[in-house]
Design a protein around this motif. Structure first.
Motif, mmCIF file in Angstrom:
data_model
loop_
_atom_site.group_PDB
_atom_site.id
_atom_site.type_symbol
_atom_site.label_atom_id
_atom_site.label_comp_id
_atom_site.label_asym_id
_atom_site.label_seq_id
_atom_site.Cartn_x
_atom_site.Cartn_y
_atom_site.Cartn_z
ATOM 1 N N GLY A 32 0.795 -1.218 0.000
ATOM 2 C CA GLY A 32 0.000 0.000 0.000
ATOM 3 C C GLY A 32 0.827 1.267 0.000
ATOM 4 N N ARG A 33 2.103 1.155 0.404
ATOM 5 C CA ARG A 33 2.968 2.338 0.432
ATOM 6 C C ARG A 33 3.688 2.583 -0.879
ATOM 7 N NH1 ARG A 33 6.978 1.289 5.112
ATOM 8 N NH2 ARG A 33 6.940 -0.774 4.150
ATOM 9 N N ILE A 34 3.660 1.631 -1.793
ATOM 10 C CA ILE A 34 4.432 1.751 -3.028
ATOM 11 C C ILE A 34 4.018 2.964 -3.859
ATOM 12 C CG2 ILE A 34 4.930 0.621 -5.234
ATOM 13 C CD1 ILE A 34 5.003 -2.012 -3.780
ATOM 14 N N PRO A 35 2.728 3.240 -4.081
ATOM 15 C CA PRO A 35 2.385 4.442 -4.864
ATOM 16 C C PRO A 35 2.926 5.729 -4.258
ATOM 17 C CG PRO A 35 0.496 2.983 -4.684
ATOM 18 C CD PRO A 35 1.534 2.450 -3.756
ATOM 19 N N ALA A 36 2.872 5.846 -2.935
ATOM 20 C CA ALA A 36 3.399 7.050 -2.291
ATOM 21 C C ALA A 36 4.916 7.138 -2.443
ATOM 22 C CB ALA A 36 3.011 7.057 -0.814
ATOM 23 N N GLN A 37 5.605 6.004 -2.378
ATOM 24 C CA GLN A 37 7.054 6.012 -2.563
ATOM 25 C C GLN A 37 7.426 6.420 -3.972
ATOM 26 O OE1 GLN A 37 8.041 2.014 -1.545
ATOM 27 N NE2 GLN A 37 7.846 2.319 0.664
ATOM 28 N N ILE A 38 6.683 5.915 -4.944
ATOM 29 C CA ILE A 38 6.959 6.268 -6.343
ATOM 30 C C ILE A 38 6.701 7.752 -6.582
ATOM 31 C CG2 ILE A 38 6.232 5.867 -8.719
ATOM 32 C CD1 ILE A 38 5.690 2.976 -7.980
ATOM 33 N N ASN A 39 5.625 8.275 -6.019
ATOM 34 C CA ASN A 39 5.324 9.694 -6.194
ATOM 35 C C ASN A 39 6.401 10.572 -5.574
ATOM 36 O OD1 ASN A 39 2.932 9.087 -7.538
ATOM 37 N ND2 ASN A 39 1.711 9.120 -5.655
ATOM 38 N N HIS A 40 6.897 10.176 -4.412
ATOM 39 C CA HIS A 40 7.952 10.962 -3.769
ATOM 40 C C HIS A 40 9.231 10.960 -4.602
ATOM 41 C CE1 HIS A 40 10.257 12.770 -0.514
ATOM 42 N NE2 HIS A 40 11.169 11.816 -0.677
ATOM 43 N N LEU A 41 9.586 9.809 -5.162
ATOM 44 C CA LEU A 41 10.797 9.728 -5.978
ATOM 45 C C LEU A 41 10.635 10.483 -7.292
ATOM 46 C CD1 LEU A 41 13.607 8.405 -5.837
ATOM 47 C CD2 LEU A 41 12.673 6.475 -7.113
ATOM 48 N N GLN A 42 9.442 10.447 -7.860
ATOM 49 C CA GLN A 42 9.201 11.173 -9.106
ATOM 50 C C GLN A 42 9.309 12.670 -8.914
ATOM 51 O OE1 GLN A 42 5.405 9.723 -10.457
ATOM 52 N NE2 GLN A 42 6.290 7.995 -11.566
ATOM 53 N N ARG A 43 8.880 13.166 -7.774
ATOM 54 C CA ARG A 43 8.977 14.597 -7.528
ATOM 55 C C ARG A 43 10.422 15.069 -7.471
ATOM 56 N NH1 ARG A 43 4.919 13.564 -3.588
ATOM 57 N NH2 ARG A 43 6.526 13.720 -1.961
ATOM 58 N N ILE A 44 11.328 14.140 -7.177
ATOM 59 C CA ILE A 44 12.737 14.516 -7.036
ATOM 60 C C ILE A 44 13.495 14.387 -8.348
ATOM 61 C CG2 ILE A 44 14.903 13.951 -5.872
ATOM 62 C CD1 ILE A 44 13.306 13.107 -3.465
ATOM 63 N N ILE A 45 13.337 13.258 -9.041
ATOM 64 C CA ILE A 45 14.230 12.955 -10.168
ATOM 65 C C ILE A 45 13.549 13.030 -11.532
ATOM 66 C CG2 ILE A 45 15.647 11.464 -8.723
ATOM 67 C CD1 ILE A 45 14.330 9.062 -10.011
ATOM 68 N N GLU A 46 12.261 13.252 -11.598
ATOM 69 C CA GLU A 46 11.601 13.227 -12.900
ATOM 70 C C GLU A 46 10.944 14.545 -13.278
ATOM 71 O OE1 GLU A 46 8.988 9.949 -13.398
ATOM 72 O OE2 GLU A 46 10.454 8.435 -12.806
ATOM 73 N N ILE A 47 10.782 15.460 -12.347
ATOM 74 C CA ILE A 47 10.144 16.733 -12.685
ATOM 75 C C ILE A 47 11.130 17.674 -13.362
ATOM 76 C CG2 ILE A 47 9.078 18.799 -11.705
ATOM 77 C CD1 ILE A 47 7.741 17.064 -9.657
ATOM 78 N N GLY A 48 12.317 17.830 -12.771
ATOM 79 C CA GLY A 48 13.304 18.733 -13.340
ATOM 80 C C GLY A 48 14.622 18.641 -12.606
ATOM 81 N N ASP A 49 15.640 19.292 -13.180
ATOM 82 C CA ASP A 49 16.970 19.263 -12.582
ATOM 83 C C ASP A 49 17.048 20.084 -11.299
ATOM 84 O OD1 ASP A 49 18.075 17.582 -14.449
ATOM 85 O OD2 ASP A 49 18.714 19.200 -15.773
ATOM 86 N N VAL A 50 16.179 21.075 -11.151
ATOM 87 C CA VAL A 50 16.257 21.948 -9.975
ATOM 88 C C VAL A 50 16.005 21.150 -8.694
ATOM 89 C CG1 VAL A 50 15.268 23.955 -8.829
ATOM 90 C CG2 VAL A 50 15.588 23.966 -11.311
ATOM 91 N N GLN A 51 14.906 20.400 -8.654
ATOM 92 C CA GLN A 51 14.598 19.601 -7.482
ATOM 93 C C GLN A 51 15.633 18.507 -7.255
ATOM 94 O OE1 GLN A 51 12.332 20.059 -5.136
ATOM 95 N NE2 GLN A 51 11.671 21.935 -6.140
ATOM 96 N N CYS A 52 16.152 17.954 -8.327
ATOM 97 C CA CYS A 52 17.154 16.892 -8.199
ATOM 98 C C CYS A 52 18.445 17.437 -7.604
ATOM 99 C CB CYS A 52 17.409 16.258 -9.567
ATOM 100 S SG CYS A 52 18.332 14.703 -9.509
ATOM 101 N N VAL A 53 18.862 18.613 -8.041
ATOM 102 C CA VAL A 53 20.084 19.208 -7.492
ATOM 103 C C VAL A 53 19.879 19.639 -6.049
ATOM 104 C CG1 VAL A 53 21.668 21.159 -7.712
ATOM 105 C CG2 VAL A 53 20.946 19.921 -9.746
ATOM 106 N N LEU A 54 18.712 20.188 -5.730
ATOM 107 C CA LEU A 54 18.454 20.625 -4.363
ATOM 108 C C LEU A 54 18.423 19.462 -3.384
ATOM 109 C CD1 LEU A 54 15.698 23.354 -4.888
ATOM 110 C CD2 LEU A 54 18.106 23.701 -4.329
ATOM 111 N N ASN A 55 17.905 18.335 -3.785
ATOM 112 C CA ASN A 55 17.765 17.191 -2.886
ATOM 113 C C ASN A 55 18.953 16.252 -2.928
ATOM 114 O OD1 ASN A 55 14.780 17.024 -1.675
ATOM 115 N ND2 ASN A 55 14.641 17.863 -3.749
ATOM 116 N N LEU A 56 19.532 16.014 -4.117
ATOM 117 C CA LEU A 56 20.570 14.994 -4.268
ATOM 118 C C LEU A 56 21.922 15.564 -4.664
ATOM 119 C CD1 LEU A 56 18.460 12.296 -6.154
ATOM 120 C CD2 LEU A 56 18.678 12.667 -3.692
ATOM 121 N N ARG A 57 21.995 16.868 -4.893
ATOM 122 C CA ARG A 57 23.241 17.552 -5.251
ATOM 123 C C ARG A 57 23.814 17.105 -6.589
ATOM 124 N NH1 ARG A 57 21.279 20.127 -1.785
ATOM 125 N NH2 ARG A 57 22.279 20.945 0.105
#
Length: 313
Positions: A57-82
């Protein structure tokens, strides 16, 4: 606990408890004798407490959280993962194809790498990362250690490295008219020989004939433009020093940073930043060409002193 009164004035206490010695405790508490009746079942069957959630039941929420970081844009990816999305994808590819990391049943490689980078970037504890990524602290700890061990496997090797190349001076005898163009930066009349060896110290290519006054970069530029010159497969490269250009197929160290091996001797001279760390690894790997030239000149004495024979010979 239930306390009841009988006709003769005695108090009967009926309680459910698993521990012994409760009667003496109650007597000491109230200061007068009581009869304690234990009605606890000796053969009580314990039932497992049902989970208030399930893993799937937690898998959809985990996927959504990861997508917000690495699939929306480089800005969020750099801010969170450098690092940007391209660098993140390359790192995941190396860990999967070189270190052997695989997707697990409920955790993907991208999520493992993201949790690892998130800890390094923001200095978070396992429980905090587990809350953000909807994972348990034990899961975060085990996967972070796995990613760390896999990344350490990449340090001893330089992926795509075919070997190293460098130039060496061979002393020659020339006429007085030609001494000017054959005079090297060391003041001797020499020819500049380009040598290429693999990681096993085996020479695979050599180009000779250039005057000692010619720069290494010019010799390499002439060589790659020849039809029978040095050919390099796409994605591969040779290690070389800063006398050569840092272009595709040739990897040079950082400039204006410690590089040579004698500068790393001693515990107090350990690399202080990522540039010095890279130069240290580069210097140790490129040293293979220096050792190959040393063995070659030690075996053939004619290469260590000016030859008595004409230059054409």
């Amino acid at each position: 606990m239930v306390i009841s009164s009988s006709g003769d004035g005695s108090l009967f206490i009926s309680m459910i408890d698993d521990f012994k010695g409760v009667g003496s405790s109650i007597k000491a508490l109230f200061g007068r004798p009581y009869k304690v009746e234990f009605v606890a079942q000796r053969r009580r069957k314990y039932r497992r407490r049902e989970r208030s959630y399930n893993v799937t039941g937690r898998i959809p929420a985990q996927i959504n959280h990861l997508q917000r970081i690495i699939e929306i844009g480089d800005v969020q990816c750099v801010l969170n993962l450098r690092m940007n999305r391209n660098a993140f994808a390359r790192l995941c590819y190396l860990l999967e194809n070189v270190s052997g990391i695989v997707d697990l049943r409920y955790v993907r490689i991208q999520e493992n790498v993201a949790m690892f980078l998130y800890i390094l970037a923001h200095h978070k504890k396992n429980r905090v990362v587990g809350h953000d990524y909807l994972q348990s602290g034990k899961t975060v700890s085990s996967h972070v250690h796995e990613i760390l061990r896999s990344i350490l496997k990449l340090h001893p090797i330089l992926l795509g490295c075919l070997g190293a190349l460098d130039g060496t001076y061979i002393s020659v005898q020339v006429t007085n008219k030609d001494k000017a163009k054959y005079r090297s930066r060391k003041g001797t009349t020499t020819i500049n020989v380009l040598g290429v060896c693999n990681r096993d110290m085996q020479f695979i290519y050599a180009l000779t004939g250039w005057e000692g006054s010619v720069a290494d970069a010019r010799i390499l530029r002439d060589d790659v433009n020849r039809q029978d010159g040095l050919k390099i497969s796409r994605g591969c490269y040779y290690l070389c020093d800063n006398g050569y250009p840092n272009v595709e197929g040739f990897l040079t160290p950082y400039r204006r940073t410690r590089y040579h091996m004698d500068q790393w001797i001693g515990g107090s001279l350990e690399p202080q930043n990522y540039k010095e760390f890279f130069n240290s690894k580069h210097s140790h790997a490129r040293n293979v060409i220096e050792r190959a030239f040393g063995l070659l000149k030690r075996r053939w004495s004619i290469l260590r002193s000016p030859s008595f024979y004409p230059l054409k010979v």
